[in-house]
Design an enzyme around this catalytic site. Structure first.
Site, short mmCIF file in Angstrom:
data_model
loop_
_atom_site.label_atom_id
_atom_site.label_comp_id
_atom_site.label_asym_id
_atom_site.label_seq_id
_atom_site.Cartn_x
_atom_site.Cartn_y
_atom_site.Cartn_z
CB SER A 61 -0.91 0.01 1.23
OG SER A 61 -1.72 -1.13 1.26
N1 SAM Z 1 -0.77 -4.92 4.09
C1 SAM Z 1 -0.03 -5.16 2.89
C2 SAM Z 1 1.37 -4.63 2.92
O1 SAM Z 1 1.74 -3.99 3.92
O2 SAM Z 1 2.10 -4.88 1.97
C3 SAM Z 1 -0.74 -4.68 1.65
C4 SAM Z 1 -1.80 -5.59 1.33
S1 SAM Z 1 -2.39 -5.70 -0.31
C5 SAM Z 1 -3.04 -4.10 -0.59
C6 SAM Z 1 -3.83 -6.71 0.10
C7 SAM Z 1 -3.50 -8.15 0.42
O3 SAM Z 1 -4.69 -8.78 0.88
C8 SAM Z 1 -3.04 -8.95 -0.80
O4 SAM Z 1 -1.80 -9.51 -0.55
C9 SAM Z 1 -4.13 -10.02 -0.95
O5 SAM Z 1 -3.65 -11.26 -1.43
C10 SAM Z 1 -4.63 -10.12 0.47
N2 SAM Z 1 -5.96 -10.71 0.64
C11 SAM Z 1 -7.06 -10.56 -0.14
N3 SAM Z 1 -8.09 -11.29 0.36
C12 SAM Z 1 -7.61 -11.90 1.50
C13 SAM Z 1 -8.18 -12.78 2.46
N4 SAM Z 1 -9.44 -13.20 2.40
N5 SAM Z 1 -7.39 -13.21 3.48
C14 SAM Z 1 -6.09 -12.82 3.58
N6 SAM Z 1 -5.50 -11.99 2.69
C15 SAM Z 1 -6.25 -11.54 1.66
#
Ligand code: SAM
Length: 213
Positions: A61
């Site tokens: 992000s």
């Molecule tokens: N917090 C992260 C960082 O600091 O890099 C950024 C996260 S990215 C915007 C969103 C993440 O949520 C992705 O890696 C995606 O695979 C994950 N995601 C989506 N649905 C999810 C779920 N049901 N459970 C766990 N992770 C999930």
């Protein structure tokens, strides 16, 4: 300009823009090396105020978004925090500094390859109070619930009910629903307040209580 100077410039920019507000969050931004959480070819851009691609079509992000969400979450030393969406692990590292040695961060990621890379990076950087779990975080992580704080870093279609349930009374949850970011506060077992924090773009939350994969 070296990375250290670029990092200070970014922190000052986020303070000036009003996204970084508290000493604790500013300190966490200083302590966490964002360059370790981006792809090796992107290290030079680690302190640009931009979201960057990571593996598997996901993103780390934008620092501005991490600052806004972390300030709203109001994390205190010693708390137990659940993150949904480990991605690169950067947000988990910020939370790790905020909860301190007596606190803990449980971070969930549905994509195994990302989970493994983030786990390795977090270990290598010495963030010892983080448990990384490869699971569908839209269901929360019941095993060690309830949580003082919950942060969701992918966009839900509606509030995932297990997360509301796994939040302590008095707890806070920050979540994007569609493109709107909200702070949810649990005032009693069944009552919640909801504060709109602004418009942000996120990748979708995919899972049982999210979008269909
Ligand atoms: N917090 C992260 C960082 O600091 O890099 C950024 C996260 S990215 C915007 C969103 C993440 O949520 C992705 O890696 C995606 O695979 C994950 N995601 C989506 N649905 C999810 C779920 N049901 N459970 C766990 N992770 C999930």
């Amino acid at each position: 300009m070296d990375l250290k100077a670029q990092k200070e410039r970014l922190i000052n920019e986020l303070i000036d823009l009003g996204y970084l507000k508290t000493e604790a969050v500013i300190n966490a931004f200083r302590k966490v090396p964002r360059e370790e959480f981006v792809l090796p070819g992107h290290r030079d851009y680690a302190y640009a105020n931009d979201a960057l691609p990571i593996m598997e079509g996901q993103t780390i992000s934008q620092p501005l978004t991490v600052a806004a969400m972390t300030e709203a979450l109001d994390v205190r030393l010693g708390q137990k925090v659940l993150e949904v969406g480990t991605g690169s692990g950067y947000q988990a590292a910020i939370l790790s500094v905020l909860v301190g040695r007596k606190g803990s961060v449980i971070t969930t990621e549905r994509i195994k390859a990302l989970h493994e890379i983030a786990k390795r990076t977090l270990g290598m950087c010495g963030f010892a109070n983080i448990v990384a779990v490869n699971c569908d975080g839209s269901q929360g992580y019941e095993k060690i619930a309830p949580y003082d704080r919950i942060i969701v870093t992918a966009s839900a279609s509606k509030m995932p009910q297990p997360l509301a349930k796994q939040l302590k009374v008095g707890g806070k949850l920050v979540i994007p629903i569609k493109d709107e970011l909200f702070l949810i506060e649990k005032v009693s077992a069944k009552e919640f307040t909801k504060t709109f924090l602004g418009y942000y773009v996120f990748v979708p939350l995919i899972g049982k209580y999210g979008h269909k994969g």
